[in-house]
Design a protein around this motif. Structure first.
Motif, PDB file in Angstrom:
ATOM      1  N   GLN A 186       0.802  -1.219   0.158  1.00  0.00           N
ATOM      2  CA  GLN A 186      -0.039  -0.189   0.024  1.00  0.00           C
ATOM      3  C   GLN A 186       0.739   1.434   0.215  1.00  0.00           C
ATOM      4  O   GLN A 186       0.630   2.103  -0.701  1.00  0.00           O
ATOM      5  CB  GLN A 186      -0.806   0.019   1.356  1.00  0.00           C
ATOM      6  CG  GLN A 186      -1.851   1.079   1.313  1.00  0.00           C
ATOM      7  CD  GLN A 186      -3.316   0.362   1.173  1.00  0.00           C
ATOM      8  OE1 GLN A 186      -3.434  -0.821   0.863  1.00  0.00           O
ATOM      9  NE2 GLN A 186      -4.424   1.184   1.502  1.00  0.00           N
ATOM     10  N   ASN A 187       1.731   1.145   0.893  1.00  0.00           N
ATOM     11  CA  ASN A 187       2.924   2.463   0.996  1.00  0.00           C
ATOM     12  C   ASN A 187       3.637   2.645  -0.296  1.00  0.00           C
ATOM     13  O   ASN A 187       3.604   3.623  -0.699  1.00  0.00           O
ATOM     14  CB  ASN A 187       3.617   2.121   2.356  1.00  0.00           C
ATOM     15  CG  ASN A 187       4.470   3.598   2.680  1.00  0.00           C
ATOM     16  OD1 ASN A 187       3.725   4.539   2.628  1.00  0.00           O
ATOM     17  ND2 ASN A 187       5.732   3.600   2.829  1.00  0.00           N
ATOM     18  N   LYS A 188       4.273   1.154  -0.696  1.00  0.00           N
ATOM     19  CA  LYS A 188       5.179   1.362  -1.803  1.00  0.00           C
ATOM     20  C   LYS A 188       4.468   1.790  -3.010  1.00  0.00           C
ATOM     21  O   LYS A 188       4.968   2.424  -4.017  1.00  0.00           O
ATOM     22  CB  LYS A 188       5.783   0.009  -1.907  1.00  0.00           C
ATOM     23  CG  LYS A 188       6.663  -0.297  -1.077  1.00  0.00           C
ATOM     24  CD  LYS A 188       7.475  -1.544  -1.131  1.00  0.00           C
ATOM     25  CE  LYS A 188       8.426  -1.960   0.041  1.00  0.00           C
ATOM     26  NZ  LYS A 188       8.813  -3.396   0.316  1.00  0.00           N
ATOM     27  N   LYS A 189       3.123   1.316  -3.382  1.00  0.00           N
ATOM     28  CA  LYS A 189       2.271   1.870  -4.304  1.00  0.00           C
ATOM     29  C   LYS A 189       1.732   3.025  -4.257  1.00  0.00           C
ATOM     30  O   LYS A 189       0.936   3.917  -4.872  1.00  0.00           O
ATOM     31  CB  LYS A 189       1.180   0.792  -4.619  1.00  0.00           C
ATOM     32  CG  LYS A 189       1.510  -0.356  -5.161  1.00  0.00           C
ATOM     33  CD  LYS A 189       0.343  -1.412  -5.752  1.00  0.00           C
ATOM     34  CE  LYS A 189       0.616  -2.758  -5.645  1.00  0.00           C
ATOM     35  NZ  LYS A 189      -0.590  -3.636  -5.081  1.00  0.00           N
ATOM     36  N   PHE A 223      -1.390   5.456   0.427  1.00  0.00           N
ATOM     37  CA  PHE A 223      -1.721   6.266   1.408  1.00  0.00           C
ATOM     38  C   PHE A 223      -1.700   7.602   1.169  1.00  0.00           C
ATOM     39  O   PHE A 223      -0.880   8.119   0.382  1.00  0.00           O
ATOM     40  CB  PHE A 223      -0.802   5.886   2.461  1.00  0.00           C
ATOM     41  CG  PHE A 223      -0.650   4.649   3.409  1.00  0.00           C
ATOM     42  CD1 PHE A 223      -1.850   4.107   3.724  1.00  0.00           C
ATOM     43  CD2 PHE A 223       0.538   3.887   3.518  1.00  0.00           C
ATOM     44  CE1 PHE A 223      -2.185   2.875   4.610  1.00  0.00           C
ATOM     45  CE2 PHE A 223       0.233   2.553   4.240  1.00  0.00           C
ATOM     46  CZ  PHE A 223      -1.121   2.327   4.451  1.00  0.00           C
ATOM     47  N   GLN A 224      -2.946   8.169   1.565  1.00  0.00           N
ATOM     48  CA  GLN A 224      -2.857   9.787   1.444  1.00  0.00           C
ATOM     49  C   GLN A 224      -1.685  10.580   2.129  1.00  0.00           C
ATOM     50  O   GLN A 224      -0.950  11.301   1.653  1.00  0.00           O
ATOM     51  CB  GLN A 224      -4.033  10.436   2.008  1.00  0.00           C
ATOM     52  CG  GLN A 224      -4.471  11.762   1.704  1.00  0.00           C
ATOM     53  CD  GLN A 224      -5.725  12.168   2.391  1.00  0.00           C
ATOM     54  OE1 GLN A 224      -6.358  11.603   2.709  1.00  0.00           O
ATOM     55  NE2 GLN A 224      -6.020  13.559   2.215  1.00  0.00           N
ATOM     56  N   TYR A 225      -1.243   9.839   3.425  1.00  0.00           N
ATOM     57  CA  TYR A 225      -0.122  10.320   4.070  1.00  0.00           C
ATOM     58  C   TYR A 225       1.151   9.280   3.966  1.00  0.00           C
ATOM     59  O   TYR A 225       0.840   8.167   4.718  1.00  0.00           O
ATOM     60  CB  TYR A 225      -0.445  10.689   5.390  1.00  0.00           C
ATOM     61  CG  TYR A 225      -1.518  11.729   5.763  1.00  0.00           C
ATOM     62  CD1 TYR A 225      -0.906  13.164   5.681  1.00  0.00           C
ATOM     63  CD2 TYR A 225      -2.706  11.487   5.648  1.00  0.00           C
ATOM     64  CE1 TYR A 225      -1.818  14.075   6.170  1.00  0.00           C
ATOM     65  CE2 TYR A 225      -3.686  12.506   5.885  1.00  0.00           C
ATOM     66  CZ  TYR A 225      -3.051  13.847   5.942  1.00  0.00           C
ATOM     67  OH  TYR A 225      -4.241  14.680   6.193  1.00  0.00           O
ATOM     68  N   PRO A 226       1.864   9.092   3.120  1.00  0.00           N
ATOM     69  CA  PRO A 226       3.015   8.283   2.863  1.00  0.00           C
ATOM     70  C   PRO A 226       3.810   8.109   4.280  1.00  0.00           C
ATOM     71  O   PRO A 226       4.058   9.192   4.948  1.00  0.00           O
ATOM     72  CB  PRO A 226       3.791   8.673   1.976  1.00  0.00           C
ATOM     73  CG  PRO A 226       3.374  10.052   1.329  1.00  0.00           C
ATOM     74  CD  PRO A 226       2.354  10.270   2.196  1.00  0.00           C
ATOM     75  N   VAL A 227       4.007   6.861   4.582  1.00  0.00           N
ATOM     76  CA  VAL A 227       4.867   6.456   5.806  1.00  0.00           C
ATOM     77  C   VAL A 227       6.421   6.473   5.184  1.00  0.00           C
ATOM     78  O   VAL A 227       6.937   5.573   4.766  1.00  0.00           O
ATOM     79  CB  VAL A 227       4.620   5.173   6.405  1.00  0.00           C
ATOM     80  CG1 VAL A 227       5.083   4.883   7.606  1.00  0.00           C
ATOM     81  CG2 VAL A 227       2.998   5.117   6.729  1.00  0.00           C
ATOM     82  N   SER A 257      -5.465   7.576  10.504  1.00  0.00           N
ATOM     83  CA  SER A 257      -6.592   6.779  10.725  1.00  0.00           C
ATOM     84  C   SER A 257      -6.448   5.621   9.444  1.00  0.00           C
ATOM     85  O   SER A 257      -6.510   4.477   9.654  1.00  0.00           O
ATOM     86  CB  SER A 257      -7.858   7.360  10.853  1.00  0.00           C
ATOM     87  OG  SER A 257      -8.948   6.854   9.959  1.00  0.00           O
ATOM     88  N   GLU A 258      -6.064   6.128   8.188  1.00  0.00           N
ATOM     89  CA  GLU A 258      -5.781   5.156   7.282  1.00  0.00           C
ATOM     90  C   GLU A 258      -4.592   4.047   7.629  1.00  0.00           C
ATOM     91  O   GLU A 258      -4.732   3.144   7.309  1.00  0.00           O
ATOM     92  CB  GLU A 258      -5.345   5.719   5.996  1.00  0.00           C
ATOM     93  CG  GLU A 258      -4.185   6.514   6.090  1.00  0.00           C
ATOM     94  CD  GLU A 258      -3.689   7.212   4.727  1.00  0.00           C
ATOM     95  OE1 GLU A 258      -4.242   6.994   3.589  1.00  0.00           O
ATOM     96  OE2 GLU A 258      -3.012   8.282   4.700  1.00  0.00           O
ATOM     97  N   HIS A 259      -3.764   4.745   8.507  1.00  0.00           N
ATOM     98  CA  HIS A 259      -2.557   3.811   8.782  1.00  0.00           C
ATOM     99  C   HIS A 259      -3.142   2.696   9.826  1.00  0.00           C
ATOM    100  O   HIS A 259      -2.866   1.445   9.748  1.00  0.00           O
ATOM    101  CB  HIS A 259      -1.556   4.309   9.560  1.00  0.00           C
ATOM    102  CG  HIS A 259      -0.814   5.260   8.495  1.00  0.00           C
ATOM    103  ND1 HIS A 259      -0.535   6.638   8.766  1.00  0.00           N
ATOM    104  CD2 HIS A 259      -0.795   5.474   7.206  1.00  0.00           C
ATOM    105  CE1 HIS A 259      -0.271   7.489   7.705  1.00  0.00           C
ATOM    106  NE2 HIS A 259      -0.291   6.560   6.909  1.00  0.00           N
ATOM    107  N   GLU A 260      -3.728   3.220  10.733  1.00  0.00           N
ATOM    108  CA  GLU A 260      -4.491   2.374  11.630  1.00  0.00           C
ATOM    109  C   GLU A 260      -5.391   1.340  11.328  1.00  0.00           C
ATOM    110  O   GLU A 260      -5.312   0.171  11.589  1.00  0.00           O
ATOM    111  CB  GLU A 260      -5.229   3.302  12.788  1.00  0.00           C
ATOM    112  CG  GLU A 260      -4.201   4.404  13.479  1.00  0.00           C
ATOM    113  CD  GLU A 260      -5.048   5.108  14.458  1.00  0.00           C
ATOM    114  OE1 GLU A 260      -4.462   5.773  15.267  1.00  0.00           O
ATOM    115  OE2 GLU A 260      -6.322   5.474  14.244  1.00  0.00           O
ATOM    116  N   ARG A 261      -6.257   1.658  10.265  1.00  0.00           N
ATOM    117  CA  ARG A 261      -6.974   0.855   9.576  1.00  0.00           C
ATOM    118  C   ARG A 261      -6.392  -0.161   8.788  1.00  0.00           C
ATOM    119  O   ARG A 261      -6.676  -1.481   8.686  1.00  0.00           O
ATOM    120  CB  ARG A 261      -8.216   1.592   8.952  1.00  0.00           C
ATOM    121  CG  ARG A 261      -8.969   2.286   9.547  1.00  0.00           C
ATOM    122  CD  ARG A 261     -10.142   2.870   9.084  1.00  0.00           C
ATOM    123  NE  ARG A 261     -10.950   1.959   8.598  1.00  0.00           N
ATOM    124  CZ  ARG A 261     -12.393   2.211   8.059  1.00  0.00           C
ATOM    125  NH1 ARG A 261     -12.662   3.548   8.276  1.00  0.00           N
ATOM    126  NH2 ARG A 261     -12.835   1.476   7.532  1.00  0.00           N
TER     127      ARG A 261
END
Ligand code: ATP
Ligand code: MN
Length: 479
Positions: free
Chosen positions: A333-336, A339-343, A352-356
């Motif tokens: 998800q992160n590599k592609k 996420f709206q907020y990249p990690v 909340s998107e990361h938590e979910r």
């Protein structure tokens, strides 16, 4: 005595067959001038009333409309019709309160939740909201039951306070000044000495600090009351007025805190599974219907009951913030870049998107994250030996993200004072709080659980405005 009624819940449970009883309630539907479905709020199910044709005046029949209140006396008999085991053969029928069919907003059809929010004063009369508020009651009861059995003392923390527990500043001010002409100092600033409390005050954002004071004497305490935040977050997970449960335990560390939170959540969910099955089944069916509107890949894998049973029967996944960051960083998800907020780096606050992602995609069960960077957590959390993290824990639940926030508290006076200065918390004003650390300090821990977030989880509703009777949010304080 006026109220000799039997509740419909008891009628349907069985004891009154072939007896004369009186029920009272509101008309849901009236068919063929003969069959009335009456609901009295004691249960999701209606009682079928049968009017013998020709026995009742035309003028009375006309007044039996959706929403009208009735008092019916009759004999409870076994029903031949489909859908119910018993029905009430009416001998006497009385309209207690008329309801103009043309004007009553709740017609017997499906209404949107948005529409019902606008008539929150009437939405109690729908099946959905009846179920929600009976469950809300049950959960509140289960919460008191859990802590009482464990020997915790219920503490009433103040609603008006002069402290802002988080130092976040998103508070509602409390004043008795007339806002147009407050008492002023010579330089034009507001003279709070003249105000009701002689200093600036606000509605509480949390009862934690007061709970700590009590825990360091009574041992184990909990608060359960309203809290207020003037955060301008117009989301489906935030309210301006919400209820919080905050236990606080002396002689406890972070692990004790996690154990308590997990046992607590499992207990109250088991309680409603056992005691509110009819309402939960109704909401589960409702949710399944809703999900059919969604594309296949957005539907949840489990039904509501399955999800609740899963939480009760499985251990929560426990891991550190640092481990969670690694998982998120390396996720596809992160590599592609989905996420709206990249990690990218250690230290970020989880969205909340990361938590979910962690809960719903990676672990597929509730997750307890511990040891967060101290920069993103409150001043009172206990500093770990690594100098970078604090003994905090958040519990993340499927569908909603953060549901519990807690920590072991910093019990060492010098460490706490130093941290407060670093974070610009006015140490002198908090002397009352620091006294607990001056006189007989002990390791202690606690957490806060948002009652409405829990309600969302248990009912499967998706908007927090639908699980509290009268929601308060930006630009809305109706009713
Ligand atoms: P969030 O990041 O979701 O805004 P928070 O970090 O501000 O939460 P805390 O200050 O830790 O939350 O509050 C404790 C608990 O209260 C949260 O875990 C959550 O369940 C609940 N909560 C917080 N803010 C709200 C709100 N505005 N409306 C409803 N519940 C809330
Ligand atoms: Mn918040």
């Amino acid at each position: 005595m006026f109220n000799k009624r039997v509740r419909i819940k008891e009628v349907l449970a069985g004891d009154f067959l072939n007896q004369e009883i009186t029920v009272m309630g509101w008309v849901r539907t009236f068919r063929n001038n003969q069959f009335i479905a009456v609901n009295d709020g004691s249960t999701n199910s209606n009682l079928q009333i049968v009017l013998e044709l020709g026995k009742f005046d035309e003028s009375l029949l006309k007044r039996i409309t959706t929403g009208a209140a009735l008092k019916i006396t009759g004999i409870l008999v076994a029903s031949l019709g489909k859908g119910q085991k018993v029905e009430l053969k009416a001998q006497k029928a009385e309209v207690l309160g008329d309801s103009d069919a043309e004007k009553f907003p709740l017609q017997p059809k499906k209404h949107s939740l948005e529409f019902l929010r606008e008539i929150a004063h009437l939405r109690f009369r729908t099946n959905t909201f009846g179920a929600i508020f009976r469950i809300r009651h049950s959960l509140a009861f289960a919460i008191h039951d859990f802590f009482h059995k464990k020997g915790f003392v219920y503490l009433h923390s103040p609603i008006i306070t002069a402290s802002d527990a988080e130092g976040a500043g998103e508070t509602f001010h409390v004043t008795s000044f007339e806002l147009e002409k407050p008492s002023q100092n010579e330089d034009g600033t507001i003279n709070y000495k003249e105000d009701f409390f002689g200093k600036p005050t606000n509605l509480t954002v949390s009862g934690q600090l007061e709970a700590e004071l009590a825990a360091l004497a009574l041992g184990d305490v909990y608060t359960f009351g309203p809290t207020f935040r003037a955060e301008n977050s117009n989301t489906a997970r935030h309210l301006a007025e919400f209820w919080m449960i905050e236990p606080e335990m002396a002689f406890s560390d972070l692990e004790d805190d996690m154990n308590l939170a997990e046992e607590f959540i499992k207990y109250i969910i088991s309680y409603v599974l056992k005691n509110n099955r009819e309402d939960l089944d109704f909401l589960a069916a409702r949710l399944t219907e809703e999900e059919k509107q969604k594309p296949q890949n957005e539907r949840s894998e489990m039904g509501l009951i399955e999800k609740l049973e899963f939480v009760v029967n499985n251990d929560f996944e426990r891991l550190t913030y640092t481990e969670a960051i690694e998982i998120l960083k390396n996720s596809s998800q992160n590599k592609k870049k989905k996420f709206q907020y990249p990690v990218e780096q250690w230290g970020i606050d989880l969205q909340s998107e990361h938590e979910r992602y962690l809960v719903e995609k990676h672990f597929k069960k509730p997750v307890i994250l511990i040891n967060y960077p101290k920069e993103i957590k409150a001043f009172y959390m206990r500093q770990n030996d690594d100098g970078k993290t604090v003994a905090a824990m958040d519990i993340l639940a499927p569908g909603i993200g953060e549901i519990v926030g807690g920590s072991q508290r910093e019990e060492r006076l010098d460490v706490l004072e130093k941290r407060m200065r670093e974070m610009k918390i006015p140490v002198e004003e908090m002397n009352w709080y620091l006294d607990t650390r001056r006189f007989g300090t002990v390791p202690h821990a606690g957490f806060g659980l948002g009652f409405e977030r829990l309600m969302l989880f248990v009912t499967g509703m998706t908007n927090i405005r639908d699980v509290i009777p009268f929601p308060r949010f930006p630009k809305n304080a109706e009713f």
